[in-house]
Design a protein around this motif. Sequence first.
Motif, PDB file in Angstrom:
ATOM      1  N   LEU A   1       0.848  -1.190   0.000  1.00  0.00           N
ATOM      2  CA  LEU A   1       0.000   0.000   0.000  1.00  0.00           C
ATOM      3  C   LEU A   1       0.888   1.245   0.000  1.00  0.00           C
ATOM      4  O   LEU A   1       1.769   1.387   0.851  1.00  0.00           O
ATOM      5  N   LEU A   2       0.654   2.107  -0.981  1.00  0.00           N
ATOM      6  CA  LEU A   2       1.391   3.376  -1.076  1.00  0.00           C
ATOM      7  C   LEU A   2       0.494   4.480  -0.521  1.00  0.00           C
ATOM      8  O   LEU A   2      -0.630   4.653  -0.988  1.00  0.00           O
ATOM      9  N   LEU A   3       0.988   5.200   0.466  1.00  0.00           N
ATOM     10  CA  LEU A   3       0.190   6.270   1.085  1.00  0.00           C
ATOM     11  C   LEU A   3       0.871   7.600   0.853  1.00  0.00           C
ATOM     12  O   LEU A   3       2.025   7.793   1.238  1.00  0.00           O
ATOM     13  N   ASP A   4       0.147   8.531   0.223  1.00  0.00           N
ATOM     14  CA  ASP A   4       0.733   9.833  -0.102  1.00  0.00           C
ATOM     15  C   ASP A   4       0.130  10.919   0.795  1.00  0.00           C
ATOM     16  O   ASP A   4      -1.020  11.315   0.615  1.00  0.00           O
ATOM     17  N   GLU A   5       0.916  11.372   1.766  1.00  0.00           N
ATOM     18  CA  GLU A   5       0.519  12.472   2.675  1.00  0.00           C
ATOM     19  C   GLU A   5      -0.833  12.231   3.350  1.00  0.00           C
ATOM     20  O   GLU A   5      -1.736  13.071   3.284  1.00  0.00           O
ATOM     21  N   PRO A   6      -0.986  11.099   4.062  1.00  0.00           N
ATOM     22  CA  PRO A   6      -2.304  10.826   4.652  1.00  0.00           C
ATOM     23  C   PRO A   6      -2.734  11.823   5.730  1.00  0.00           C
ATOM     24  O   PRO A   6      -3.922  11.963   5.996  1.00  0.00           O
ATOM     25  N   SER A   7      -1.777  12.536   6.352  1.00  0.00           N
ATOM     26  CA  SER A   7      -2.170  13.437   7.447  1.00  0.00           C
ATOM     27  C   SER A   7      -2.444  14.861   6.976  1.00  0.00           C
ATOM     28  O   SER A   7      -2.812  15.721   7.772  1.00  0.00           O
ATOM     29  N   MET A   8      -2.262  15.105   5.683  1.00  0.00           N
ATOM     30  CA  MET A   8      -2.332  16.490   5.195  1.00  0.00           C
ATOM     31  C   MET A   8      -3.687  17.141   5.476  1.00  0.00           C
ATOM     32  O   MET A   8      -4.740  16.611   5.137  1.00  0.00           O
ATOM     33  N   GLY A   9      -3.640  18.298   6.128  1.00  0.00           N
ATOM     34  CA  GLY A   9      -4.854  19.082   6.357  1.00  0.00           C
ATOM     35  C   GLY A   9      -5.789  18.529   7.418  1.00  0.00           C
ATOM     36  O   GLY A   9      -6.921  18.985   7.540  1.00  0.00           O
ATOM     37  N   LEU A  10      -5.334  17.532   8.195  1.00  0.00           N
ATOM     38  CA  LEU A  10      -6.216  16.945   9.203  1.00  0.00           C
ATOM     39  C   LEU A  10      -5.903  17.482  10.599  1.00  0.00           C
ATOM     40  O   LEU A  10      -4.760  17.831  10.904  1.00  0.00           O
TER      41      LEU A  10
END
Length: 235
Positions: free
Chosen positions: A156-165
């Motif tokens: 699984l590739l995750l790109d910036e999952p925390s952005m803006g949270l």
Amino acid sequence: MLKVDQIDVFYGNIQALKGVSLEVNEGEIVTLIGANGAGKSTLLKTLSGLIKPKNGFIQYLGDSIGGKPAQAIVKAGISQVPEGRRVFANMTVEENLELGAFLRKDSKEIHKDIQKVYETFPRLLERRKQLSGTLSGGEQQMLAMGRAVMARPKLLLLDEPSMGLAPLMVKTIFQIIEDINRNGTTILLVEQNAHMALSIANRAYVIETGRVTVSGTAAELQASEEIKKAYLGGH
């Protein structure tokens, strides 16, 4: 599981990745940290088949996948949660999840996996008939992750999952990333929040202006004065 060997990627005449090499072993969480525009998202898009590398090799489970079409890469077992979540706004939560399984034919198992996503993200169960565009940012991030795991990826590739949270939601998302990993999915995580990323990763790579400049265990990078100064706010 994944071996990236000296890849060069260009946007027109601009070189975005310069001889990037890295490895991800089965079962690991590996994180890529770096400033905005360093090339992290470009690398994930290249691994997903959205961009073709000009030079170098990408091997996944022993097969060369550099330049293969995106759908072949999803079929091989790699899913991406894109930056900015990219849910299908005018479709319901449940329709988005069903789309995540579009390459699968096992409808009973698909139904089971949707129930599993709802167990992982109870908020999505409450919202399952709601249009995705009306969800909050955190809920959309949950949906984007749920949709990606519906393909049953090995990687699984995750790109910036925390952005803006909000901070509390960031904590929740990172706990779920750890759970997905514990349940047998290998993870390559691109993240600006270096603190959080290094706290859950086994190993890490630092990308600066298209090159890998530092790599090591997450603990080594957390302890490095240089990394602390550049990415961890000096503490």
